[in-house]
Write a protein that holds these residues in place. Sequence first.
Motif, PDB file in Angstrom:
ATOM      1  N   CYS A 195       0.800  -1.220   0.000  1.00 34.29           N
ATOM      2  CA  CYS A 195       0.000   0.000   0.000  1.00 34.29           C
ATOM      3  C   CYS A 195       0.838   1.278   0.000  1.00 34.29           C
ATOM      4  N   ARG A 224      -5.599   0.374  -3.728  1.00 35.21           N
ATOM      5  CA  ARG A 224      -4.278   0.592  -4.334  1.00 35.21           C
ATOM      6  C   ARG A 224      -4.212  -0.067  -5.706  1.00 35.21           C
ATOM      7  N   GLU A 279      -7.635  -0.903   1.677  1.00 41.19           N
ATOM      8  CA  GLU A 279      -6.531  -0.118   1.124  1.00 41.19           C
ATOM      9  C   GLU A 279      -5.811  -0.872   0.013  1.00 41.19           C
TER      10      GLU A 279
END
Length: 316
Positions: free
Chosen positions: A85, A122, A118
């Motif tokens: 991330c 991403r 996340e």
Amino acid sequence: MDKQNYYNTIGLQVESLFELAPIQVEKCFDEKKLSALLPLPEAAALKRLIVAGCGDSYSAAGAMAPVIRKLACVSCASPDPMELCSFYTDEDIRDGCKPEEVLVVAISASGGSVRIVEMLERARAAGVRSMLITNNPESKGAKAAELVYCVETPELCNTPGLRSYFASLTALAALASYIGGSKGVAEPAVARQAILDYVSACQPRYQEIDDQMFELAQRWSGLEKFEIVGDESEFFSAQFVEEKFIECASVHASHADSEDWCHINFFLREPETVGTIFQVNAAAPDLDRIAESVRVSVAIGRPTLVVTDADCDFAE
């Protein structure tokens, strides 16, 4: 000491695997489910997978990365979620591939972790495809993923997680063999049967092993520090075992590969107080190195357990 007085949820889950395995394999190797998620032409176009998760799911990703490379004939990375991330650039994610040739796979039984969301976001930001392997298709992670692969694990106690870990391993094997099958380099039916055979092979000896481990647990009950050692995919299996030791016994635990163990962990003081478990794959290319590490552990007075399918005497 009556073993029944120490029966716990992790033992229940282990015993349930013999019943769960055929059900979970059926759910995960469902060709209609997989082809609806990822049509054969799209699967065949894949050249790179990035597989990640948090906690147990990260252990599953790392343990299965070599299997994914072999079955799917793709490059496969299993980075720590924070690394993916925060430190992977778009170029790192694609690694020379076209966006449609890359699939980021996040693993989470609950699908509710912020870090999972996340990871999927991403992937979207990098312009590549994303998939969530989960048991909760209504989760936040599922809403963030382009593709949702629901493993449909039957309900039973899963604290601390073991059945969910088995489901993740099975799903990754199914996904990899499906991709490999689309390229003509793997046969999903073979991978499917290998899982069933592996689990069923343990059943005849399960009670004997359980008795052995109960006896060992009594001898080790005063220990507060443990190390689990494994190489290659067994490194991530060792990480999973470390997590279960902490969750189940509230003890200090760590994991290492045999090379680091010999160079660093070997020097811990009071070796007689550190329970040391070696997870050894008979096919490991460095089997002789691992055997040497086991002999050293015994020689310095560490309480030592070897978990292996290798037919050799580690005490020699």
